[in-house]
Design an enzyme around this catalytic site. Structure first.
Site, mmCIF file in Angstrom:
data_model
loop_
_atom_site.group_PDB
_atom_site.id
_atom_site.type_symbol
_atom_site.label_atom_id
_atom_site.label_comp_id
_atom_site.label_asym_id
_atom_site.label_seq_id
_atom_site.Cartn_x
_atom_site.Cartn_y
_atom_site.Cartn_z
ATOM 1 N N HIS A 167 -19.495 -55.688 -31.359
ATOM 2 C CA HIS A 167 -20.843 -55.653 -31.477
ATOM 3 C C HIS A 167 -21.592 -56.801 -31.776
ATOM 4 C CE1 HIS A 167 -24.823 -53.683 -32.012
ATOM 5 N NE2 HIS A 167 -24.388 -52.740 -31.289
ATOM 6 N N PRO A 168 -22.804 -57.120 -30.868
ATOM 7 C CA PRO A 168 -23.348 -58.326 -31.239
ATOM 8 C C PRO A 168 -24.533 -58.325 -32.558
ATOM 9 C CG PRO A 168 -24.425 -57.248 -29.512
ATOM 10 C CD PRO A 168 -23.134 -56.350 -29.947
ATOM 11 N N CYS A 169 -24.452 -57.236 -33.232
ATOM 12 C CA CYS A 169 -25.650 -57.264 -34.166
ATOM 13 C C CYS A 169 -25.592 -58.162 -35.378
ATOM 14 C CB CYS A 169 -25.794 -55.793 -34.773
ATOM 15 S SG CYS A 169 -24.293 -55.129 -35.607
ATOM 16 N N LYS A 170 -24.252 -58.682 -35.500
ATOM 17 C CA LYS A 170 -24.170 -59.360 -36.691
ATOM 18 C C LYS A 170 -24.049 -60.971 -36.113
ATOM 19 C CE LYS A 170 -24.104 -56.570 -40.142
ATOM 20 N NZ LYS A 170 -24.734 -56.280 -41.073
ATOM 21 N N THR A 171 -24.234 -61.261 -35.170
ATOM 22 C CA THR A 171 -23.748 -62.561 -34.377
ATOM 23 C C THR A 171 -24.685 -63.635 -34.971
ATOM 24 O OG1 THR A 171 -22.987 -61.622 -32.497
ATOM 25 C CG2 THR A 171 -23.554 -63.944 -32.385
#
Length: 199
Positions: free
Chosen positions: A147-151
């Site tokens: 999941h990209p939410c913390k990228t």
């Protein structure tokens, strides 16, 4: 990009001069630029990454994307990795799937069991939010996704520090070097050296 790989879903145009905004999010053109640099090095070392448009990705046989890895129990697992640009988060996203040689796909539980211990503790603070299974936005098939939410949260300090010391960084290379090992994707060190030589 795929390992056997596709930088998924976008036409291959990029501009050579650009700057990242302070918030470290980036649009499709910047994504394509970093992918083009990444692909150029991949072609030089012959490790199989390639750029594919959405249409090209849809026309490929499934087995075109596979790389294999042998586990400690000598069970061979095939991995397929795709890097796509998230329009929502404005960052790259790693989609992947894995199966045994007989075609049986790994389950989400199998994926979690295969994650190295050094990553598990941090990821297990919210594992089902970090790695999930969902439909691939281009292929319409089930894939696992980091999941990209913390990228942006983990990439911002890296990019700010590199600017502070005047060091050239390829966002895709740096990002894949961080997220890839979590799911068995390790980039050759030559990617980092290639970026340094571009300075």
């Amino acid at each position: 990009m795929n390992q056997g790989r596709t930088c998924g879903g976008f036409h291959f145009h990029f501009q050579l001069s650009f700057s990242m905004e302070e918030d470290e999010f980036f649009g499709e053109k910047t994504f394509q630029h970093y992918c083009a640099e990444f692909i150029k090095h991949s072609q030089q070392i012959g490790d199989g990454w390639e750029w594919r448009t959405s249409k090209e990705a849809l026309e490929l046989p499934l087995d075109d994307f596979e790389v294999t890895e042998t586990t400690a129990a000598t069970e061979v697992i095939k991995y397929e990795y795709h890097v796509l640009h998230s329009c929502s988060y404005q960052v790259p996203v790693l989609y992947f799937r894995a199966s045994f040689l007989d075609g049986r796909p790994l389950t989400l539980t199998d994926i979690w069991e295969g994650i190295h211990e050094c990553y598990k503790m941090r990821l297990q603070q919210g594992p089902w939010d970090t790695i999930t299974q969902q439909e691939h936005p281009i292929l319409g098939q089930p894939f696992f996704v980091l999941h990209p939410c913390k990228t942006s949260e983990f990439m911002t300090p890296l990019l700010k520090n590199s600017r502070k010391i005047n060091r050239n960084v390829n966002y895709i290379t740096s990002w894949l070097s961080i997220v890839g090992p979590v799911v068995g994707l390790n980039l050759p060190l030559s990617y980092a050296r290639a970026t340094s030589q571009d300075e």
